[in-house]
Design an enzyme around this catalytic site. Sequence first.
Site, PDB file in Angstrom:
ATOM      1  N   ARG A  90     124.607  10.144  99.139  1.00  7.14           N
ATOM      2  CA  ARG A  90     123.873  11.418  99.027  1.00  7.14           C
ATOM      3  C   ARG A  90     123.266  12.996  98.521  1.00  7.14           C
ATOM      4  NH1 ARG A  90     120.477  13.235 102.748  1.00  7.14           N
ATOM      5  NH2 ARG A  90     121.032  11.906 104.125  1.00  7.14           N
ATOM      6  N   ASP A 215     112.374  24.358  81.871  1.00  6.71           N
ATOM      7  CA  ASP A 215     112.251  22.784  81.070  1.00  6.71           C
ATOM      8  C   ASP A 215     112.823  22.316  79.582  1.00  6.71           C
ATOM      9  OD1 ASP A 215     111.768  19.635  80.732  1.00  6.71           O
ATOM     10  OD2 ASP A 215     110.631  20.343  82.166  1.00  6.71           O
ATOM     11  N   LYS A 240     115.022  11.100  79.357  1.00  3.95           N
ATOM     12  CA  LYS A 240     114.929  11.463  77.293  1.00  3.95           C
ATOM     13  C   LYS A 240     116.065  11.466  76.718  1.00  3.95           C
ATOM     14  CE  LYS A 240     110.836  11.291  79.438  1.00  3.95           C
ATOM     15  NZ  LYS A 240     110.080  12.406  79.869  1.00  3.95           N
TER      16      LYS A 240
HETATM   17  C1  LIG Z   1     110.021  12.900  81.005  1.00  2.72           C
HETATM   18  C2  LIG Z   1     109.721  14.636  81.522  1.00  2.72           C
HETATM   19  C3  LIG Z   1     109.237  14.619  82.430  1.00  2.72           C
HETATM   20  C4  LIG Z   1     109.456  13.541  84.002  1.00  2.72           C
HETATM   21  O1  LIG Z   1     110.580  13.485  83.540  1.00  2.72           O
HETATM   22  P1  LIG Z   1     110.914  11.492  84.380  1.00  2.72           P
HETATM   23  O2  LIG Z   1     112.649  11.424  84.484  1.00  2.72           O
HETATM   24  O3  LIG Z   1     109.441  10.936  84.062  1.00  2.72           O
HETATM   25  O4  LIG Z   1     110.280  11.874  86.470  1.00  2.72           O
HETATM   26  C5  LIG Z   1     109.700  16.598  82.500  1.00  2.72           C
HETATM   27  N1  LIG Z   1     109.250  17.088  81.757  1.00  2.72           N
HETATM   28  C6  LIG Z   1     109.322  16.801  80.563  1.00  2.72           C
HETATM   29  C7  LIG Z   1     108.989  18.075  79.067  1.00  2.72           C
HETATM   30  C8  LIG Z   1     109.820  15.763  80.163  1.00  2.72           C
HETATM   31  O5  LIG Z   1     108.942  15.074  78.190  1.00  2.72           O
END
Ligand SMILES: *Cc1c(COP(=O)(O)O)cnc(C)c1O
Length: 424
Positions: A90, A215, A240
């Site tokens: 962890r 992000d 993604k």
């Molecule tokens: C999908 C996504 C998230 C969240 O990610 P998860 O892996 O589904 O928890 C956050 N920010 C963006 C821009 C995303 O496309």
Amino acid sequence: MTRVTIDNAGPEDPPIADEQLAAGPDAYPVRRSTARRSLATRAVHTAVPTDVQGRPVSVPIYQTTVFAHDDPDLLTDSLDNPRGAFGYSRMANPTVRALETSVAGLENAVGAVATSSGMGAIHTALGANLAAGGHLVVQSSIYGGTTGLLSDLSQRWGIRITQVSGDRPDQLEAALQPDTRAVYLETISNPVTAVADLPAMCAVASRHGVISVVDNTFASPLLCRPLDLGADICLHSATKYLGGHSDVTAGVVTYADGALFEAGWKFAVATGVTPDPFGAWLVIRGLQTLPLRIRAATDNATELAARLAAHPAVSTVHHPSRPNHPQHQLATSMLDGYGPMLSFDVSGGKPAAQAVIGRLRLLQNATSLGGVESLAMHPASTSHRHYDAAALRSAGIADGTVRISTGVEDVEDLWADLSDALDG
Ligand SMILES: *Cc1c(COP(=O)(O)O)cnc(C)c1O
């Protein structure tokens, strides 16, 4: 020649000292229990390859929760030091650290913390730096899951939130308060691909001693390195583009500063959002083809955007490559490519958009993005279904908006599917 031999000596074999290496001058070093112990004990204490000579070309999956040490100080170190030895997975695991080190390298970060999802990455990036009752400035129109987390944080901990446009440093300047803890931005936003002015926004934050968090999921480190543009913390949903194959849920946070990195690591360890080694391994495997996938999918998206813009059933195309995109100039100077995400507005609103999606045969109707296969979806009835009309309008989402996560298929096949669906 390097060989890995797993020792399987029988009870008749001569005893060897505990923790000694298995027999034979050219046998590979394998640690095993002594032959004098009972079968029950020896079955539990399987032989383990020790000092592997010859480096594995692919990163091994260290599917172990715990690491034994001969030196007690190393074990202590492993529990407190994010760069130290391995003790408990962890806190640190070699496969996970390989992922963290790889992504930190791509974004010129001092350190990275991998997480079990993108939301875990966002919670780690923000949670480690917020205090109850503090103030946060957030770009309007951000990922729906992030909006949900922020509304939970504001109700639970009294965090106050002010929204600003991602390309308006003047709005940010005006929104800052004495207890503003962080500014939260998205490099390219969902679904209308608004591009944030990261250099200008991060400069304002930095001048006021406020942490900037970006992000970078939609851009990936290939198209944008926010830490180089002044951000303090950058994060990805590795589900993604980093993973890239729609087969793993994961996240990564990268840091420009060692103290922020250590605080983030402690927060991730304490809240238990660090990932499983197998999940980390899938992301590492995806990373190796990230440049190829991003280039192919961006080329496809740019071509599709141009053809969609000329189609009579389409009123607006949202892709940073388009000269009429609101941040086309900024995208050209700030990004190393316009990216694989695009959206377009169909004349005729929701029924028309859903009919187009229903007629697609190659593109699949699904949420998520960033995989090798192309996906289409209708934001107003899925990802943004909780938005009221005013919120949809301010996010730039029309009833007829269709979002495409462009994959790496042949662009002519994608266009044939899209144009057939648009033509009805
Ligand atoms: C999908 C996504 C998230 C969240 O990610 P998860 O892996 O589904 O928890 C956050 N920010 C963006 C821009 C995303 O496309």
